[in-house]
Design an enzyme around this catalytic site. Structure first.
Site, PDB file in Angstrom:
ATOM      1  N   ASP A 189      -2.229  -1.451  10.209  1.00  0.00           N
ATOM      2  CA  ASP A 189      -2.443  -1.519   8.753  1.00  0.00           C
ATOM      3  C   ASP A 189      -3.046  -2.845   8.295  1.00  0.00           C
ATOM      4  O   ASP A 189      -3.414  -2.984   7.135  1.00  0.00           O
ATOM      5  CB  ASP A 189      -1.105  -1.324   8.017  1.00  0.00           C
ATOM      6  CG  ASP A 189      -0.702   0.141   7.939  1.00  0.00           C
ATOM      7  OD1 ASP A 189      -1.581   1.006   8.095  1.00  0.00           O
ATOM      8  OD2 ASP A 189       0.491   0.407   7.728  1.00  0.00           O
TER       9      ASP A 189
ATOM     10  N   LYS B 126       0.850  -1.204   0.000  1.00  0.00           N
ATOM     11  CA  LYS B 126       0.000   0.000   0.000  1.00  0.00           C
ATOM     12  C   LYS B 126       0.876   1.242   0.000  1.00  0.00           C
ATOM     13  O   LYS B 126       2.048   1.202   0.406  1.00  0.00           O
ATOM     14  CB  LYS B 126      -0.930   0.025   1.217  1.00  0.00           C
ATOM     15  CG  LYS B 126      -0.243   0.063   2.596  1.00  0.00           C
ATOM     16  CD  LYS B 126       0.138   1.441   3.103  1.00  0.00           C
ATOM     17  CE  LYS B 126       0.835   1.393   4.454  1.00  0.00           C
ATOM     18  NZ  LYS B 126       1.633   2.574   4.770  1.00  0.00           N
TER      19      LYS B 126
HETATM   20  P1  ATP Z   1       3.825  -0.301   8.129  1.00  0.00           P
HETATM   21  O1  ATP Z   1       3.747   0.699   7.028  1.00  0.00           O
HETATM   22  O2  ATP Z   1       2.653  -1.238   8.216  1.00  0.00           O
HETATM   23  O3  ATP Z   1       4.222   0.264   9.458  1.00  0.00           O
HETATM   24  P2  ATP Z   1       6.249  -1.114   6.953  1.00  0.00           P
HETATM   25  O4  ATP Z   1       5.890  -1.295   5.528  1.00  0.00           O
HETATM   26  O5  ATP Z   1       6.977   0.146   7.295  1.00  0.00           O
HETATM   27  O6  ATP Z   1       4.980  -1.287   7.833  1.00  0.00           O
HETATM   28  P3  ATP Z   1       7.025  -3.842   7.312  1.00  0.00           P
HETATM   29  O7  ATP Z   1       7.504  -4.308   5.987  1.00  0.00           O
HETATM   30  O8  ATP Z   1       5.700  -4.328   7.754  1.00  0.00           O
HETATM   31  O9  ATP Z   1       7.133  -2.267   7.408  1.00  0.00           O
HETATM   32  O10 ATP Z   1       8.153  -4.175   8.377  1.00  0.00           O
HETATM   33  C1  ATP Z   1       8.291  -3.483   9.596  1.00  0.00           C
HETATM   34  C2  ATP Z   1       9.139  -4.308  10.544  1.00  0.00           C
HETATM   35  O11 ATP Z   1       8.414  -5.457  10.925  1.00  0.00           O
HETATM   36  C3  ATP Z   1      10.423  -4.780   9.885  1.00  0.00           C
HETATM   37  O12 ATP Z   1      11.494  -4.125  10.487  1.00  0.00           O
HETATM   38  C4  ATP Z   1      10.484  -6.275  10.108  1.00  0.00           C
HETATM   39  O13 ATP Z   1      11.582  -6.629  10.887  1.00  0.00           O
HETATM   40  C5  ATP Z   1       9.205  -6.619  10.877  1.00  0.00           C
HETATM   41  N1  ATP Z   1       8.359  -7.647  10.239  1.00  0.00           N
HETATM   42  C6  ATP Z   1       7.570  -8.487  10.899  1.00  0.00           C
HETATM   43  N2  ATP Z   1       6.898  -9.288  10.065  1.00  0.00           N
HETATM   44  C7  ATP Z   1       7.263  -8.947   8.820  1.00  0.00           C
HETATM   45  C8  ATP Z   1       6.898  -9.427   7.525  1.00  0.00           C
HETATM   46  N3  ATP Z   1       6.033 -10.442   7.357  1.00  0.00           N
HETATM   47  N4  ATP Z   1       7.452  -8.833   6.447  1.00  0.00           N
HETATM   48  C9  ATP Z   1       8.316  -7.796   6.620  1.00  0.00           C
HETATM   49  N5  ATP Z   1       8.716  -7.332   7.819  1.00  0.00           N
HETATM   50  C10 ATP Z   1       8.193  -7.888   8.917  1.00  0.00           C
END
Ligand code: ATP
Length: 312
Positions: free
Chosen positions: A157, A24
């Site tokens: 999210d 997203k």
């Molecule tokens: P959001 O925008 O929902 O806050 P994001 O896109 O910034 O999330 P994610 O890719 O969800 O970030 O990852 C955030 C943290 O969560 C990472 O530092 C990672 O270590 C941890 N994490 C836990 N589960 C997952 C997953 N399935 N995929 C990626 N990262 C994950």
């Protein structure tokens, strides 16, 4: 085998479901106030885009009974993605079993295409995919609303990815209203090799007792979705106020994209940024230039739905 593995008389074990879990971006994100539970109340427009993790969940024939027996593997990750109970996909499986009273031996595989800690919601989307997969595998037939409520217990999210498309998120982002889907535009997503943690970014906002009123913004923004992406798009990302001054490279990227695209901003808490270009514009040169400097670059379409079952 435990009786709990039998739901409504069906024997679901020994099956596998493969789904695609979209990323997203936020077309708008205002932070209204800090809450007592440590989260922030926000007003955001979430947009699913065609960049997908592939999530496979398998329910084994063999199962000793008792607590769910979970295993998780990850491939293709950009950035650190855990393979233990801190992975949101793992948490989704455990929560699903606990809340619906089922259990079994589940193997989850995440083929990551969405960079981690990018503000692209990759972990949250994986978690939503696992909820949907478990619902299929155990034959529990939960309504989307119930899946969204379960998702909200995992992360702010997660509920969005059950239906995806274009949605207004309120509260901590979990109170959702579907909006007419954005169907046009090319989203050029660019991410430097930099991981930003959402909690750090919100912490840097230092809202204190500040209360912003944003309802007027949404009233202005909502009707403009039908002409998205237009140069006069009034959406913005409040988190840029703290992220961009601290990250000059990101600031340069956003400003650079704003020269090229009618709409360009940081996605969520970053570190991905995106520009939205009109349909039909050839973006190969632009994408190539970013790629040459070692950045993660993808050009994707808006995705009108959420997580989708590919194989059942
Ligand atoms: P959001 O925008 O929902 O806050 P994001 O896109 O910034 O999330 P994610 O890719 O969800 O970030 O990852 C955030 C943290 O969560 C990472 O530092 C990672 O270590 C941890 N994490 C836990 N589960 C997952 C997953 N399935 N995929 C990626 N990262 C994950």
């Amino acid at each position: 085998m435990s009786d709990k593995n039998f739901v409504k008389g069906r024997r679901p074990a020994g099956r596998r479901v493969t789904l695609r879990a979209p990323a997203k971006v936020n077309l708008h994100l205002e932070v209204l106030r800090q809450r007592h539970d440590g989260y922030h109340d926000i007003e955001t427009i979430l947009q699913a885009v065609g960049l997908f993790d592939r999530v496979t969940v398998e329910l084994a024939e063999e199962y000793q009974g008792g607590e769910p027996d979970l295993a998780l593997t990850v491939s293709g990750a950009r950035g650190s993605v855990p393979t233990d109970e801190t992975n949101l996909a793992w948490q989704a499986a455990r929560l699903f079993c606990r809340e619906t009273g089922v259990s079994g031996a589940l193997t989850i595989h995440l083929e990551k295409a969405i960079p981690a800690a990018a503000g692209l919601g990759g972990g949250s989307s994986d978690a939503a995919a696992v909820l949907v997969a478990c619902d299929r595998l155990f034959g529990t037939g939960l309504e989307a609303d119930r899946l969204e409520r379960l998702g909200a217990e995992i992360g702010s999210d997660v509920p969005f990815f059950v239906k995806g498309g274009t949605a207004l998120g309120r509260g901590r982002g979990t109170m959702l209203t579907q909006l007419p889907s954005v169907r046009t535009g090319q989203f050029l997503i660019v991410k430097p090799d930099l991981q930003l943690q959402t909690s750090d970014v919100y912490g840097a906002l230092k809202m204190g007792l500040t209360v912003n009123s944003a309802t007027a913004n949404i009233q202005v923004i909502r009707p403009m979705l039908s002409r998205f992406p237009q140069k006069t798009w009034p959406g913005f990302n409040r988190l840029e106020d703290v992220v961009l001054p601290a990250q000059p490279a990101l600031q340069r990227l956003v400003l650079g994209l704003r020269q090229l695209a009618p709409v360009a901003m940081l996605s969520g808490s970053g570190a991905a940024v995106f520009g939205v270009f009109p349909e039909g514009r050839d973006l190969a040169d632009q994408a190539g230039e970013f790629e040459q400097t070692g950045l993660f670059v993808r050009t994707v379409a808006p995705h009108p739905g959420g997580v989708e079952v590919l194989q059942d």
